[in-house]
Each structure stands twice: as C-alpha cells, then as structure tokens.
Design an enzyme around this catalytic site. Structure first.
Site, PDB file in Angstrom:
ATOM      1  N   PHE A  13       0.839  -1.212   0.000  1.00  0.00           N
ATOM      2  CA  PHE A  13       0.000   0.000   0.000  1.00  0.00           C
ATOM      3  C   PHE A  13       0.876   1.266   0.000  1.00  0.00           C
ATOM      4  CE2 PHE A  13      -2.317   2.739   3.344  1.00  0.00           C
ATOM      5  CZ  PHE A  13      -2.824   3.590   2.385  1.00  0.00           C
ATOM      6  N   THR A  37       1.769  -9.522   1.035  1.00  0.00           N
ATOM      7  CA  THR A  37       0.519  -8.752   0.951  1.00  0.00           C
ATOM      8  C   THR A  37       0.529  -7.805  -0.244  1.00  0.00           C
ATOM      9  OG1 THR A  37       1.448  -7.107   2.455  1.00  0.00           O
ATOM     10  CG2 THR A  37       0.077  -8.802   3.429  1.00  0.00           C
ATOM     11  N   ASP A  58      13.049 -11.669  -0.227  1.00  0.00           N
ATOM     12  CA  ASP A  58      12.541 -11.617   1.145  1.00  0.00           C
ATOM     13  C   ASP A  58      13.571 -10.913   2.016  1.00  0.00           C
ATOM     14  OD1 ASP A  58      11.754 -12.366   3.832  1.00  0.00           O
ATOM     15  OD2 ASP A  58      10.433 -13.828   2.868  1.00  0.00           O
ATOM     16  N   TYR A 145       4.065  -7.851  16.050  1.00  0.00           N
ATOM     17  CA  TYR A 145       4.227  -6.604  15.291  1.00  0.00           C
ATOM     18  C   TYR A 145       4.839  -5.519  16.177  1.00  0.00           C
ATOM     19  CZ  TYR A 145       2.819  -2.730  12.191  1.00  0.00           C
ATOM     20  OH  TYR A 145       2.794  -1.625  11.363  1.00  0.00           O
TER      21      TYR A 145
HETATM   22  P1  NAD Z   1       1.393  -3.559   3.194  1.00  0.00           P
HETATM   23  O1  NAD Z   1       1.124  -4.883   3.800  1.00  0.00           O
HETATM   24  O2  NAD Z   1       0.463  -3.078   2.142  1.00  0.00           O
HETATM   25  O3  NAD Z   1       2.854  -3.486   2.602  1.00  0.00           O
HETATM   26  C1  NAD Z   1       3.933  -4.229   3.116  1.00  0.00           C
HETATM   27  C2  NAD Z   1       4.732  -4.777   1.950  1.00  0.00           C
HETATM   28  O4  NAD Z   1       5.854  -5.523   2.472  1.00  0.00           O
HETATM   29  C3  NAD Z   1       3.927  -5.739   1.084  1.00  0.00           C
HETATM   30  O5  NAD Z   1       4.124  -5.423  -0.277  1.00  0.00           O
HETATM   31  C4  NAD Z   1       4.496  -7.119   1.443  1.00  0.00           C
HETATM   32  O6  NAD Z   1       4.379  -8.046   0.385  1.00  0.00           O
HETATM   33  C5  NAD Z   1       5.931  -6.760   1.765  1.00  0.00           C
HETATM   34  N1  NAD Z   1       6.576  -7.724   2.668  1.00  0.00           N
HETATM   35  C6  NAD Z   1       6.077  -8.290   3.801  1.00  0.00           C
HETATM   36  N2  NAD Z   1       6.979  -9.124   4.340  1.00  0.00           N
HETATM   37  C7  NAD Z   1       8.084  -9.078   3.531  1.00  0.00           C
HETATM   38  C8  NAD Z   1       9.341  -9.724   3.556  1.00  0.00           C
HETATM   39  N3  NAD Z   1       9.662 -10.605   4.526  1.00  0.00           N
HETATM   40  N4  NAD Z   1      10.227  -9.461   2.564  1.00  0.00           N
HETATM   41  C9  NAD Z   1       9.918  -8.592   1.570  1.00  0.00           C
HETATM   42  N5  NAD Z   1       8.730  -7.952   1.485  1.00  0.00           N
HETATM   43  C10 NAD Z   1       7.829  -8.199   2.469  1.00  0.00           C
HETATM   44  O7  NAD Z   1       1.460  -2.519   4.406  1.00  0.00           O
HETATM   45  P2  NAD Z   1       1.627  -0.933   4.393  1.00  0.00           P
HETATM   46  O8  NAD Z   1       0.434  -0.376   5.040  1.00  0.00           O
HETATM   47  O9  NAD Z   1       2.029  -0.453   3.060  1.00  0.00           O
HETATM   48  O10 NAD Z   1       2.845  -0.776   5.413  1.00  0.00           O
HETATM   49  C11 NAD Z   1       4.159  -0.470   4.979  1.00  0.00           C
HETATM   50  C12 NAD Z   1       5.034  -0.193   6.200  1.00  0.00           C
HETATM   51  O11 NAD Z   1       4.502   0.908   6.939  1.00  0.00           O
HETATM   52  C13 NAD Z   1       5.106  -1.377   7.164  1.00  0.00           C
HETATM   53  O12 NAD Z   1       6.435  -1.494   7.649  1.00  0.00           O
HETATM   54  C14 NAD Z   1       4.184  -0.978   8.280  1.00  0.00           C
HETATM   55  O13 NAD Z   1       4.566  -1.531   9.512  1.00  0.00           O
HETATM   56  C15 NAD Z   1       4.316   0.537   8.296  1.00  0.00           C
HETATM   57  N6  NAD Z   1       3.105   1.171   8.855  1.00  0.00           N
HETATM   58  C16 NAD Z   1       1.954   1.276   8.115  1.00  0.00           C
HETATM   59  C17 NAD Z   1       0.834   1.861   8.679  1.00  0.00           C
HETATM   60  C18 NAD Z   1      -0.458   2.029   7.933  1.00  0.00           C
HETATM   61  O14 NAD Z   1      -1.419   2.583   8.484  1.00  0.00           O
HETATM   62  N7  NAD Z   1      -0.555   1.653   6.676  1.00  0.00           N
HETATM   63  C19 NAD Z   1       0.867   2.315  10.012  1.00  0.00           C
HETATM   64  C20 NAD Z   1       2.044   2.152  10.726  1.00  0.00           C
HETATM   65  C21 NAD Z   1       3.164   1.597  10.136  1.00  0.00           C
END
Ligand code: NAD
Ligand code: UDP
Length: 328
Positions: A13, A37, A58, A145
């Site tokens: 996202f 995801t 990964d 998390y």
């Molecule tokens: P998301 O799940 O859409 O994106 C995460 C991405 O990381 C995905 O494309 C997934 O395939 C990839 N991923 C997961 N595990 C992996 C691995 N082991 N190796 C390589 N790729 C991997 O989530 P998001 O909302 O886009 O979040 C992105 C970051 O922002 C995350 O670190 C999350 O903790 C942080 N964050 C997001 C929010 C929010 O509200 N969206 C809030 C706080 C923190």
C-alpha cells in the site's frame, strides 16, 4: 548521476505510492518485495519505466545491491496480515532492519525506516509524543508486530551510534487511501467494502475506541520531508491528529457512500488500543510537515478507488503461508 533508491515492501500500500513519487522525482527505484501482501499489479504501471525495477526478494535474507538511499517498508501492517504468521512478522521486522542496516553501512546510504504508532501499545498518555515509551503487552497477539517494530527501532539506533549509519525513523499512525489491500481487515477497508456491497458494517467492541486517520498522499509528503531533511534521525510521529471513534467513522463512510447498511457489534480483539492520536509537534518544527487532507476528502478518494477495483483480483494471504516466495 541518477540516485539509486531501494524501497523494501514497495509493492504494498504505502510502498507503491512511495515508488510512484520517487520515480516522478527522477530517482532510479528498485522495488523489493516478497509479494506476501503486496501485488505486482499495484506497481504494473511503473514497470515500463526504465527508472523502475522490481526484485522478488525476502528481507529475511541479506540484500546485496548498490544503492544511494533505502526506504525500509517491508512488513505486513494490518492486524489480520501480521497475525497470520506471527513468527514471520517478528523476523521480517528484525531481520529486515538488520539487512537494510548492513546494506546502508556497506553503501554509505541513508536509511529511512517505517516504524509505527503501535510502539506506544494501548497508550496511557494522550496524544502520544515521541518521548512516551508506550504500554505494550509483550506476549499478546499484537506483540509480533509491536515488539518486532520496537526491536527494529532499537537496532536502528545501535547501528547509528556504533557505525554512524544515517537513519531516518518515522512512527506512522493509521493511514488509508487507494492501494490498501481490500481484505486486510483494517477498519477503513472493511467499512468501505461493506458499505459499497450493502453489507452490515462490523463494529468491534462498543465502537467508542478512537484512531487518527492520515490520507496516504499527506503521509508520503512526510516520508520525503524526513528523507530530505539535513538532519533528522527521529523517531518522528507522522499522522493526522484528527481523532475519530469507529462509530463516527462508520457514519461518515455511510454518508459518503449513500449507504444504508446496519451496524453490527462484534467482540473487541485482544489488546485493541482504546485511543490513539499523534502529537505531531516535532514533525511540524523539524520537517515543516503537517497533513492537509481532511478525513471526508480522503475517504471520498478512497471510496472512488474501491468502487473501481475488481475485488476478485485481491486475495487474502493463504492460511498456510510460510514465508515462501511466489511470483504469481
Ligand atoms: P502492506 O502490507 O500493504 O505493505 C507491506 C509490503 O511488504 C507488502 O508489499 C508485502 O508483500 C511486503 N513484505 C512483507 N513481508 C516481507 C518480507 N519478509 N520481505 C519482503 N517484502 C515483504 O502494508 P503498508 O500499510 O504499506 O505498510 C508499509 C510499512 O509501513 C510497514 O512497515 C508498516 O509496519 C508501516 N506502517 C503502516 C501503517 C499504515 O497505516 N498503513 C501504520 C504504521 C506503520
Ligand atoms: N475495527 C472495527 N471494525 C472492523 C475492523 C476494525 O471496529 O471491521 C476497529 C478495531 O477493533 C480497532 C480500529 O477499528 O479498534 C482500528 O482497526 P485497524 O485494524 O484498522 O487498525 P489498528 O487497530 O491497527 O489501529
């Protein structure tokens, strides 16, 4: 020379929006993702650009490429996704931090790290400033998390102190917008999907718990301001201080979708924080950043996007997912 920028989690996202903005800025973007995801389709429009490349990898494994800057976003972020395989979540958070730190050290690259408001747990201080040390249950369902992210912050600062790595740590509060996984179980995606389908909106608990929702475009402006700042180790909160209960959010979504769904009460998940609101004084003074898009406007744009997507193309992670790579 064109700057080479690695975005881990770039097919997710937030990552997909960040990749778009970085390509627009003229950087050469290497989007690294294991597609847990994230989806290749979300970044498909960038793949024709010679300044964009996708690497299936990964972050639990070391990363060996040449880069000038790194944004470390790889980690499932929605409770349903990160609780799906909690051991992988913790390991992704910690090993992802270690491997991006090692790469930053080797390449002398600036490293942006996406931490989270979850490091504050169920906060007893409101709103939450960066100095608040949090109230996290270390053995609960959210701990994979929360503690994974806390450990990642800890090692970021140790590499900074021991090896001088230029780290940029932000704590992101709930963010929403186009490209959210529609089945991530988060409240914004659930309510919009349910309202558009005329299904009941699921309120967990009494619906009086609060969250502060930031539109994705505002958040990405904050990421870029953090990376562009001369000095900003962080941690710095990024989020929209507007605070809403889940009942208020539900009625706003129904109003904006002209929906007439019923609200149904479901049990509150364990350790669900009762309130959350960022204190963004530090982001305002250090980065001259603050969000500008009100919730109603951001929700309208998100509803438009949800109305256009084909839900059958989005599947939840499979129940037996074990961290393996797929390129499908
Ligand atoms: P998301 O799940 O859409 O994106 C995460 C991405 O990381 C995905 O494309 C997934 O395939 C990839 N991923 C997961 N595990 C992996 C691995 N082991 N190796 C390589 N790729 C991997 O989530 P998001 O909302 O886009 O979040 C992105 C970051 O922002 C995350 O670190 C999350 O903790 C942080 N964050 C997001 C929010 C929010 O509200 N969206 C809030 C706080 C923190
Ligand atoms: N929530 C809800 N209905 C849903 C999904 C979530 O009432 O269908 C609640 C959830 O219990 C939490 C809040 O909405 O109190 C925000 O949940 P989300 O998963 O979006 O984010 P997080 O809890 O990680 O902040």
């Amino acid at each position: 020379m064109t700057q080479r920028t690695l975005v881990t989690g770039g097919a997710g996202f937030l990552g997909s929006h960040l990749c778009e903005r970085l390509v627009e800025r003229g950087e050469h973007v290497i989007c690294l993702d294991n597609l847990f995801t994230g989806r290749r389709e979300t970044i498909a429009h960038l793949e024709d650009n010679s300044n964009f490349e996708f690497v299936l990898h990964d972050v639990m494994e070391p990363i060996d490429i040449e880069v000038d800057a790194i944004y470390n976003l790889a980690c499932p972020a929605a409770p349903g996704h990160y609780q799906h395989n909690p051991v992988n979540t913790t390991m992704t958070s910690i090993l992802g931090a270690v491997h991006t730190l090692e790469l930053a050290k080797k390449c002398n690259a600036k490293l942006f790290h996406s931490s989270t408001s979850e490091v504050y747990g169920d906060p007893t201080v409101h709103p939450q400033p960066e100095s608040y040390r949090g109230n996290v249950n270390p053995i609960g369902l959210r701990a994979c998390y929360d503690e994974g992210k806390r450990a990642a912050e800890s090692i970021m600062f140790d590499y900074h102190r021991m090896h001088g790595v230029d780290i940029r740590v932000v704590r992101i509060f709930n963010t929403y917008g186009p490209h959210m996984h529609p089945f991530d179980g988060r409240v914004v995606s659930n309510f919009i999907r349910q309202a558009l389908a005329g299904e009941n909106l699921t309120i967990f608990g009494d619906g009086l718990q609060s969250r502060s929702f930031c539109y994705v475009e505002d958040l990405i402006n904050g990421f870029l301001a953090m990376m562009d700042a001369d000095e900003a180790t962080g941690p710095i909160n990024l989020g929209n201080p507007g605070e809403f209960t889940m009942l208020e959010l539900a009625s706003l979504v129904l109003e904006l979708t002209n929906g007439d769904s019923e609200l149904i009460m479901q049990p509150l998940p364990a350790d669900d924080p009762t309130q959350r609101q960022p204190d963004i004084s530090l982001a305002k003074s250090t980065l001259q950043w603050e969000p500008t898009i009100p919730l109603a406007e951001g929700l309208k744009r998100t509803i438009d996007w949800f109305s256009e997507i084909d839900l059958s193309q989005w599947t939840p992670p499979t129940p037996n997912w074990g961290g393996g790579l797929t390129d499908e």
